[in-house]
Write a protein that holds these residues in place. Sequence first.
Motif, PDB file in Angstrom:
ATOM      1  N   VAL A 135      -7.514 -15.911 -65.371  1.00  8.76           N
ATOM      2  CA  VAL A 135      -6.677 -15.658 -66.540  1.00  8.76           C
ATOM      3  C   VAL A 135      -5.225 -16.059 -66.282  1.00  8.76           C
ATOM      4  N   LEU A 138      -4.466 -19.685 -66.798  1.00  8.12           N
ATOM      5  CA  LEU A 138      -4.487 -20.104 -68.202  1.00  8.12           C
ATOM      6  C   LEU A 138      -3.223 -19.632 -68.908  1.00  8.12           C
ATOM      7  N   VAL A 139      -2.799 -18.408 -68.592  1.00 13.07           N
ATOM      8  CA  VAL A 139      -1.590 -17.881 -69.226  1.00 13.07           C
ATOM      9  C   VAL A 139      -0.373 -18.712 -68.817  1.00 13.07           C
ATOM     10  N   LEU A 142       0.076 -21.602 -71.008  1.00 11.47           N
ATOM     11  CA  LEU A 142       0.592 -21.239 -72.323  1.00 11.47           C
ATOM     12  C   LEU A 142       2.073 -20.914 -72.302  1.00 11.47           C
ATOM     13  N   THR A 143       2.534 -20.348 -71.216  1.00  8.50           N
ATOM     14  CA  THR A 143       3.910 -19.860 -71.221  1.00  8.50           C
ATOM     15  C   THR A 143       4.823 -20.745 -70.391  1.00  8.50           C
ATOM     16  N   ASN A 144       4.694 -20.682 -69.077  1.00  6.93           N
ATOM     17  CA  ASN A 144       5.645 -21.393 -68.221  1.00  6.93           C
ATOM     18  C   ASN A 144       5.589 -22.909 -68.376  1.00  6.93           C
TER      19      ASN A 144
END
Lengths: 595, 576
Positions: A135, A138-139, A142-144
């Motif tokens: 996870v 994947l995050v 999306l963010t950094n």
Amino acid sequence: MRNFGYFEEDYTVSISEKGLWRRIISYVRPFIIPFSGAVLLSLFVTASTLALPWIMQRAIDLFITNPEKTFDVRIDGLGLYGLAYAGLICINFIAAFSQVLLLEWIGQSIMQRLRQDLFSHLLQIHLPFFTKHPVGRLVTRLTNDVQNMHEMFTSIMVTLFNDLLRMVGILVLLIYMNLHLGLLLFVFVPLAAAITISFSRLARVQFRSIRKQLSKLNAFIQETVSGVYLVQLFNRSRDMNRQFAELNDGYLERTLRQIRLFGTFMPLTELMSTMAVAVILWYGGGEIIQKELSLGELVAFLSYMRLFFQPLREISQKYSIVQSALASAERIFNLLDTKDHEQKSPALPDPEKSFNGALTFADVNFSYNSQQQILHQISFSVEQGETVAIVGPTGSGKSTIINLMLRFYEPTSGVISLAGHPLHSLSPHILRREIGVVMQETLILQDTLLNNIALDTGKNEKQVQDLLEQSQLGAFIERLPDGLQTQIGEGGQTMSTGEKQLLAIARVLCREPSFLVLDEASSAIDSQTEKLLEQTLEYCFNKKSVLIIAHRLSTVQRADRIIVLEKGRIREQGSHSQLLELGGIYSRLVALDFE
Amino acid sequence: MLGPIYAKHRLRIGLGLVALLGVNFLQLTIPKILKTGIDGLSDNSISQRELLQLALLICAIGILATILRFCWRYLVIGFSRHLERDLRKRIFTHIMTMDGAFFTKYSTGSIMAHGANDLSAVQMACGMGLVAAVDALVMSLAAIFFMFHIHAKLTLFALLPMPVLAIATRILSKRLHQQFDRVQEQFSLMTEFARSSISSIRLLKAYTLETSQTKRFEKLGMDYVHSSIRVAIIQGLLFPVATLVGSSGMLMVLYFGGKLVIKEAISMGDFVAFITYLNMLIWPMMAIGWVTNLVQKGITSLKRIHRLLHSRSHLPGGIAGKKPDSPTFTLQNLNFSYPGSERIILSGFNLQLLPGILGITGPTGCGKTTFCQIIARMFPVADQTLLVGGQDINTFPPQSIQNEISYVGQEPLLFSSTLAENIAFGSPDAEMEAIIRAAKAAAVHDEIMALPDGYDSRTGEKGVTLSGGQRQRVALARALICNRPVLIMDDCLAAVDTATEQQILHNIADWMHGKVVIWVSQRVKQLALADRILVIRNGKIDGLGSYAELKTDNDFFRDIVRRQRLQEPLPENSHA
């Protein structure tokens, strides 16, 4: 397929990767008009910046040092040029400010689109993908990673453009003013370029080694702090302090190395600009003596040189930002290219397809990986309005049955059908509306209880209230401070395991599925909630087709039929009394309970 | 607090500042040289030769300045890095001596975040901040002095816009920090939302929430975009304002200075030198606003670090060198709340812990783990409520109690080193045989041997990935090898399947013999092995007795026995 991000630390992309740029540009395309506007503003900024020293020079040559004109003409002329100067300052300010804003807006909008595309893409990918990809990683995409790319749209595209435009503009102007002096100063360009490029390279290497050491150091601190009790208990503080000191000193050493590099480069740009001043004074002065150059032009030369060296430092820093932005872009696009989408069924089922709530498993086999088979020849059916309970020890394949029913996974062989329609002919979306599941874990959105129950069904408070009354869940709501409007989730009312299960049941009933799947809570629940839960289950059993994974014999006994599952095989099947008569595993289980 | 560190590096700082002042002085002489040259040019009194001399002089000054610049950067900014290192070390060594109460107040995450941010804020303030402050002060004073020397009134006109710049940068950069914090907050909201969505992807799909969840994410994203644009407005103002103010000063010089040249009150050379001085002023003026913010942030961070360094362990130090006579524990009406909290976690515990196995069970959050942690001396208790070997635990140094205890927690934390080192963590000198014996008892030896590097396999980020159950068993081996008189196992085999758990319990029977063993478990069947079982509910003792006694007398216990029957291996098999 590439493994995302395994080499994040040492990963670099060559800028020439055409495909990458093409995709980045495809995101910019919808913003082509505002983007052109930003470029236009860039021209304004550069033009006004460069015009200022020119006005100064004209004022000096025409009025300040021109003894041929009368005193009044000189003063008036100076006033006029002063006004023009003031006007340009304002234009410069407005253009620079609007450009920054415009680009931020464009950059943020593009990033928002990219983030949305990526997020909805991720949610469409089928389930096995998520067991393979952590996870956290994947995050990070999306963010950094998206954030990294944003840097490129704002600071790079603009600053680089502004800076380069300005440097070219200055050189052109200088050569126009005085060919020889201009060309002489041109010598500084390759010198500056060479220094800047070699510095950027060195700086990147050092930056990376610093970051690596810092992440090592932080990982060590994190690990030791979270295990501090172990360190104390096992008396290892001294060793830990020693290891820490080593990492800490290593970090210091690397930062000092970086300071040495910056300490060499930063003064070098200053030195170049001082040298340029010396050249202008010496050569330009000579030109003045020979009447080839005016005093005003000499002053302008000095001002332009200052403007010329300003952006050099910036450019060298931007280079590394572009590198990391491209690396991020590649990771993002790689993820967007994952083709593991859930299979949409070719033909959408026609809306009149009816679902009467009957379910059949016919000779279903399944394994997650080829090594170990989880389900063997599973065949059973749940008739309309029937309640079937599955009983079996941990690891017998109970939750796999749910996974297959919801098409999270496809069976290796055999057919599952709902109301006579094979599951693979139904789109997952329709299927999951017809089969309502209550799982052990519950997803709680940070919202009101009402919205948590209604989700995307669009039911209003009254409808939800009625439904809860009907299904014996009214008391559950009454216990909460603000009823259906109670805020739950992070920062709101906390809920016990039992309450979460009640919420999950309410949520499922609200979707009016034709078939219900319940995974009964296995942990202890307080007696008050327990009673509510039983009443609600009673209601469900009477009204719906239900498949329940039971953890309590009292629940099992109320089922119409019981399936005993073990190691992926059905061992016994029948009603409570039939199974008792059979005298097999089930009857022994019941006997144990009454011993 | 920084005093000693400053004192230690005083030579370094002193030399650095001298170099910095030298650079400032050299920088200020260049306009003077320019002035001489230009004045000579404007009244035709200078020769090519003299011009070349002036140019060479400028070059020489430039080279000298470059060397001095390197020196101050290396010395002063290097100092700030030394300071960062020393502070980090102090924080780390301090944290290593803290008790459980400290860690309930400061989570690992907050220690990491504050540590990193606060340290870099202090480092920035003491490095670049110090340089910029000295530089700005000296440069602006000197530049203003020279400008006054040329023409006082013109100086006042030229400086008129400057305070605006200092004030504007001050206000804007303060705003910027506030807005920036908000952006960070929204960023973490977004991150958290994405994380929780992806980790419950199964549920999202089951409820077909893909679309509505994407919409929610979009809203969070838009909020983030709006705040970011607000930051950009401030950031976008900062630089253009500086340019605006600088150019306004230049405008003043052009108009009023130009007039003065026409009136022949100042020379053309003065005019050029004046412009050069004014250019030198722009950066210090911007720096003033920036530096005050930097210093302010540095001070706030330093205060936080100070608080951290001055938090004390709540465990009383006890009488140095005192050791318990026997590892038996007596709880006398023991109550417990976390320090600084009102909530009662345990109340009215009266209990004796003697050699033998005490099983503990109860619903989640009932206080089982707290109970274990108190015994393991992680939290302070009131005087005379907990006795060890008949004497108040508060009279012993915490380490002497901890030396009696092997503890295995719920979360099997392994360090990033080899498996052998992990198992021997508590007794670093252990022989390989002992390590293997412990691993065998914890039923993990075979699985370790199956790894490519066996006991030399590294765990952690770049090492082997062990399953939760394997890690739990390695953690158990680590506790067993110490062979201490008290063994606390807090639900430490929850991720291990029941058959293996039975096996382990069988293996470690010898190890447990004659020791005080506390064994927390949710699996009632295995608890049957315990000599006594304690049921805790809502922080109180709900039942204490043998398995058979509790099954008839305790409602909670009876209920979970029934509940778990359906999850156990089927009866037919268990007899087979």
